[in-house]
Design a protein around this motif. Structure first.
Motif: not given
Length: 735
Positions: A87-91, A282-289, A716-719
């Motif tokens: 899987x990819x990962x962006x939060x 409908x989704x609402x999410x934060x983008x970490x980092x 985002x792996x560094x953050x």
């Protein structure tokens, strides 16, 4: 427009779900998920009704209890324990399937045979608009699936079967399922309900489902930002003040809220069906980092939560995404048409909006209006060949508005025709297929540097299965598949906030061609099953996002370019019921996969681009290498799982672990990633009631050792590491 709040509030939907769980049974027979032989499940991603065991090309299926045990917030995470699939990962809100090292525009995500209609291939921070909790089964087609689904499936496809438009009458007048769950790592609260029913005459069938999910910021084992050990302990002590400013223990801006629902109705007759459906996501999410500074002069005394620029931990508000999709579908089928066995027609219209907030302000708005149609005509044997003809068309109108809209508005049109067929010659099963597509992309800003482009692609496939007996067979596959460039690869130009980089397309890109060879084996004897595969794919003019080594204002620049590439890998999967007695059945499963992706070009290529800075630009020219490792290639894995189910069927449990190897086969300017081990477990108690219901109480755990895990495939792996230890518990009702 103000930024939506992500704080948890009791939801009316959750209350309704609780009432549903407490309600008396409506049906007479329990509709719970029975254990299934996944090799015997009919794969719906192909027009020919065949099981995973019967198909010569590689496919994995999740259904029944196995699907219940791995359902997650994203589709990528749900399928990530299958061999060859990560899987990819962006939060926690974003996870797209990666198949054999390929992702993005090369892996098609489908809702029962039609594209999801989102823009998750445009940017890695865009979520897939398919809810795994609503799936009846999930099918992963490994290797090129362009024959069936066109250019965007050159690396494979993931088909989610949700039954939102019924195709047959239900066994009972009313049946369904409901679930409530809570998780510890992010204070998760999820509730869902699904209802299917048929009128007394048996010809009008309806479907309804709804889901609500809320999580807070999730817990992590250590610091959010990767702490590189580049100096001694004494030097590290001098950085204590700096460390105190870094997020620790909890990842800021990682909250998530999702609402999903659908209503479908079909008329079902003896020879076919006709149905319509409407769904929303409908989704609402934060983008970490990604932290946004408050430069907009808001009143600090404002009591409105929607204007609070800091979270409960005191961190500045960051980039958040609000995504909304409305989907309308029409599906129909007719059987016994003279020389044809069946006709299936599918049509979907999607209205999609993706809004990125920076603090309280709207940064960029992405709109995607798409229509897709598909016709499949299964013919009776022709010269001994069973097969199906198909026609597929799609239209996409894409727009991006905002200072950071790095992709111009565009219109895309695709049309494809295909045929797939199969025939048996003694102990040899042979599958053949061919497809031809025409693709056109028209950017709104037509210029010499951004012209309209037309592409013709042709794909051919041959697969064979040599049956040595009922217990053992070998499979062979040869494919030639082509993919046309996407609008993002052709026309990107500017700052891509999600990846914190400048991104530049190349309007001169040509089609890429993949030539694949694969050999596989499958053996089962009583309680033991063993599968393995080796594959090699040679890409001509592989399109990839290359690092330039140029950093402007602390932001790196990347360009889309082409070079020949090679992918090689293998997979193995073992399942063994090694003990079965009065205490129950004990199963052992082990799997492993590995893939290597390398550029195979010669020398370097000169690229030029301009980075905008207000009323002027910084112009750059540099050379990029056409050889070496490709970036963000999934690492090798080994996994194992011990499962037990009681003889009565009331209890089941499992304990497993997946070891992700370190990734040191890295591209230029890319950092190595350390390996990690993720331990998971599950426990469930099942009860059939006299009224015909079935109740199930479950307890699931993930990352039980609370390890820091940074997927090499993530931008985002560094953050942002993966969530720490999570224990979730809940109750399911089948009726």
């Amino acid at each position: 427009m103000t930024q939506p709040t992500f704080r948890f509030r009791p939801a009316p939907l959750s209350a309704a779900l609780l009432a549903c769980l407490a309600a008396p049974a409506w049906a007479q027979d329990a509709r719970h998920q029975e254990p299934k032989d996944l090799d015997a499940v009919v794969v719906r991603a192909t027009p020919l009704a065949r099981t995973a065991e019967d198909l010569a090309r590689p496919v994995e299926v999740l259904a029944g209890q196995r699907l219940d045990e791995v359902r997650a917030n994203s589709l990528g995470e749900t399928v990530s324990r299958l061999p060859g699939t990560q899987s990819s990962y962006f939060g926690p809100g974003v996870g797209r399937p990666i198949i054999r090292g390929l992702d993005g525009a090369r892996v098609q995500v489908l809702s029962d045979g039609l594209a999801s209609g989102d823009v998750s291939t445009v940017s890695v921070d865009h979520a897939v608009t398919i809810e795994p909790f609503m799936a009846n089964q999930i099918e992963v087609l490994k290797g090129p699936s362009t024959l069936l689904y066109g250019s965007g499936a050159i690396g494979g496809a993931v088909n989610v079967v949700d039954g939102r438009i019924p195709e047959a009458a239900t066994e009972q007048p009313l049946e369904g399922r409901a679930e409530l769950r809570a998780g510890s790592v992010a204070d998760e609260r999820t509730g869902m309900v699904r209802l299917d029913g048929t009128n007394a005459a048996g010809n009008l069938v309806f479907h309804f489902d709804a889901l609500h999910r809320e999580t807070g910021d999730y817990d992590i084992p250590g610091f959010a930002e990767h702490q590189h050990d580049d100096h001694g302990d004494d030097d590290h002590d001098d950085d204590d003040d700096h460390d105190e400013e870094l997020a620790h223990g909890t990842l800021p801006n990682s909250a998530l809220r999702t609402d999903s629902g659908a209503l479908g109705v079909s008329w079902v007759g003896e020879r076919g069906f006709l149905g319509v459906g409407y769904s929303l996501f409908n989704t609402r999410y934060g983008v970490p980092g990604h932290m946004a500074h408050d430069d907009h002069g808001h009143d600090d005394d404002d009591d409105d939560d929607d204007h609070d620029d800091h979270d409960e931990h005191g961190h500045e508000a960051g980039v958040r995404v609000v995504m909304d999709q409305r989907r309308t579908e029409l599906r129909g089928g007719l059987n016994d048409l003279g020389g044809f066995e069946s006709l299936r027609v599918k049509l979907a219209h999607n209205e999609y909006t993706h809004t990125e907030y920076e603090g309280d302000e709207i940064g960029t708005v992405f709109d995607n209006d798409s229509v897709e149609g598909r016709l499949e005509l299964v013919h009776r044997p022709l010269a001994g060949w069973d097969g199906a003809f198909g026609l597929q068309f799609s239209r996409r109108d894409f727009s991006a508005v905002g200072e950071e809209a790095f992709v111009p508005d565009s219109k895309s049109r695709d049309t494809g025709v295909f045929w797939v067929g199969e025939r048996t010659f003694g102990g040899l099963d042979l599958e053949l297929g061919a497809r031809y597509d025409q693709n056109r992309i028209d950017p709104d800003s037509v210029a010499a540097s951004a012209p309209s482009r037309d592409f013709d692609t042709t794909s051919l496939s041959a697969a064979a299965r040599w049956n040595f007996g009922d217990d053992f067979h070998l499979s062979f596959g040869l494919d030639r598949a082509q993919r046309s460039p996407t609008a993002e690869e052709l026309y990107s130009e500017g700052l891509h906030v999600a990846t914190q980089s400048y991104e530049f397309g190349d309007a001169r890109l040509d089609t890429e061609t993949a030539n694949r060879a694969e050999i596989g084996m499958h053996w089962h004897s009583g309680p033991l099953r063993l599968g393995a595969a080796l594959y090699h794919v040679r890409y001509d003019d592989f399109i990839y996002l290359a690092e330039t080594g140029i950093v402007d204002g602390g932001i790196p620049a990347r360009v889309w370019t082409q070079a020949d590439a090679r992918f090689s890998g293998g997979e193995i999967d073992l399942q063994w019921t090694f003990l079965e007695n009065h205490a129950g059945a004990w199963d052992l499963r082990a799997f492993g996969d590995i893939v290597r992706g390398r550029l195979d070009g010669d020398g370097t290529r000169e690229v030029s681009f301009s980075v905008p800075h207000g009323d002027h630009t910084h112009d750059y020219t540099t050379d990029i290498a056409l050889h070496g490792n490709l970036p963000r290639i999934a690492p090798a894995r080994l996994g194992g799982e011990l499962r037990w189910q009681s003889a009565s069927g009331n209890w089941r449990a499992g304990l497993g672990a997946v070891r992700y190897a370190s990734q040191d086969d890295i591209a230029e300017y890319e950092e190595e990633t350390a390996g990690y081990t993720l331990v998971h477990a599950n426990l469930a108690w099942h009860l059939d009631t006299p009224g015909g219901n079935a109740w199930e109480v479950f307890l699931d755990g993930s990352n039980l050792l609370d390890r820091e895990a940074r997927p090499h495939t993530s931008f985002l792996k560094e953050l942002a590491p993966l969530p720490g230890r999570n224990v979730s518990a809940g109750v399911r009702l089948f009726f």
